[in-house]
Write a protein that holds these residues in place. Structure first.
Motif, PDB file in Angstrom:
ATOM      1  N   ASP A 191      42.418  27.411  38.241  1.00 26.77           N
ATOM      2  CA  ASP A 191      42.211  28.652  37.463  1.00 26.77           C
ATOM      3  C   ASP A 191      41.673  29.683  38.158  1.00 26.77           C
ATOM      4  O   ASP A 191      41.931  30.862  37.946  1.00 26.77           O
ATOM      5  CB  ASP A 191      41.575  28.183  36.321  1.00 26.77           C
ATOM      6  N   VAL A 192      40.853  29.375  39.005  1.00 21.34           N
ATOM      7  CA  VAL A 192      40.310  30.387  40.011  1.00 21.34           C
ATOM      8  C   VAL A 192      41.320  31.233  40.791  1.00 21.34           C
ATOM      9  O   VAL A 192      41.345  32.400  40.765  1.00 21.34           O
ATOM     10  CB  VAL A 192      38.941  29.758  40.783  1.00 21.34           C
ATOM     11  N   GLY A 193      42.109  30.474  41.378  1.00 14.28           N
ATOM     12  CA  GLY A 193      43.355  30.509  41.950  1.00 14.28           C
ATOM     13  C   GLY A 193      44.246  31.774  41.193  1.00 14.28           C
ATOM     14  O   GLY A 193      44.787  32.628  41.621  1.00 14.28           O
ATOM     15  N   TRP A 194      44.392  31.105  39.970  1.00 12.35           N
ATOM     16  CA  TRP A 194      45.201  32.101  39.081  1.00 12.35           C
ATOM     17  C   TRP A 194      44.652  33.304  38.808  1.00 12.35           C
ATOM     18  O   TRP A 194      45.148  34.361  38.815  1.00 12.35           O
ATOM     19  CB  TRP A 194      45.449  31.039  37.898  1.00 12.35           C
ATOM     20  N   CYS A 195      43.512  33.221  38.203  1.00 10.74           N
ATOM     21  CA  CYS A 195      42.637  34.441  37.971  1.00 10.74           C
ATOM     22  C   CYS A 195      42.537  35.354  39.065  1.00 10.74           C
ATOM     23  O   CYS A 195      42.770  36.597  38.812  1.00 10.74           O
ATOM     24  CB  CYS A 195      41.156  34.019  37.496  1.00 10.74           C
ATOM     25  N   MET A 196      42.304  34.958  40.315  1.00 10.95           N
ATOM     26  CA  MET A 196      42.225  35.859  41.410  1.00 10.95           C
ATOM     27  C   MET A 196      43.539  36.362  42.072  1.00 10.95           C
ATOM     28  O   MET A 196      43.611  36.840  43.193  1.00 10.95           O
ATOM     29  CB  MET A 196      41.267  35.321  42.346  1.00 10.95           C
ATOM     30  N   ILE A 197      44.632  35.558  41.724  1.00 13.01           N
ATOM     31  CA  ILE A 197      46.004  35.855  42.048  1.00 13.01           C
ATOM     32  C   ILE A 197      46.101  35.163  43.599  1.00 13.01           C
ATOM     33  O   ILE A 197      46.472  35.759  44.275  1.00 13.01           O
ATOM     34  CB  ILE A 197      46.732  37.250  41.903  1.00 13.01           C
ATOM     35  N   TRP A 198      45.413  34.224  43.852  1.00 14.73           N
ATOM     36  CA  TRP A 198      45.494  33.462  45.170  1.00 14.73           C
ATOM     37  C   TRP A 198      46.310  32.165  44.855  1.00 14.73           C
ATOM     38  O   TRP A 198      46.226  31.157  44.535  1.00 14.73           O
ATOM     39  CB  TRP A 198      44.063  33.041  45.578  1.00 14.73           C
ATOM     40  N   LYS A 199      47.672  32.772  45.092  1.00 15.58           N
ATOM     41  CA  LYS A 199      48.952  31.494  44.800  1.00 15.58           C
ATOM     42  C   LYS A 199      48.593  30.456  45.488  1.00 15.58           C
ATOM     43  O   LYS A 199      48.987  29.485  44.908  1.00 15.58           O
ATOM     44  CB  LYS A 199      50.262  32.294  44.858  1.00 15.58           C
TER      45      LYS A 199
END
Length: 115
Positions: free
Chosen positions: A13-21
């Protein structure tokens, strides 16, 4: 170990939130794998199946946003991200079955065994 999937889920979810695919996408597999490992008892199976469906729906939604098909119309106002309702609903149905059908059976069997 049984709750380690939460760490991976949060990283996803952090990756999703920060758009770190890369982070978001790579955390899907360990999140699902660890959530599925603790399925030994009927109650654990039902809850972990629901978690697997929840993570799957959440991951699909993230992927739909990452790759831009979250707003694609599939008909009658249904977009790509709305298709996540399918695994969300499956998770709810698994839990409904457990609490409405399976758990009462287990409770009755336990009560009969203790008499």
């Amino acid at each position: 170990m049984e709750n380690l999937h939460i760490v991976f889920w949060l990283l996803k979810d952090v990756g999703w939130c920060m758009i770190w695919k890369p982070l978001g996408l790579t955390m899907i597999v360990p999140t699902l794998a660890i959530a599925w490992r603790t399925r030994h008892l009927a109650s654990e199976l039902a809850h972990n199946l629901a978690i697997v469906f929840w993570i799957s729906a959440n991951s699909y939604w993230m992927i739909s946003e990452f790759f831009g098909f979250d707003t694609v119309q599939f008909g009658h106002g249904i977009t790509g991200k709305h298709l996540a309702i399918i695994p969300f609903t499956l998770g709810l149905l698994v839990l409904a079955y457990y609490y409405i059908v399976q758990k009462p059976r287990e409770t009755r069997a336990t009560q009969v065994a203790t008499l």
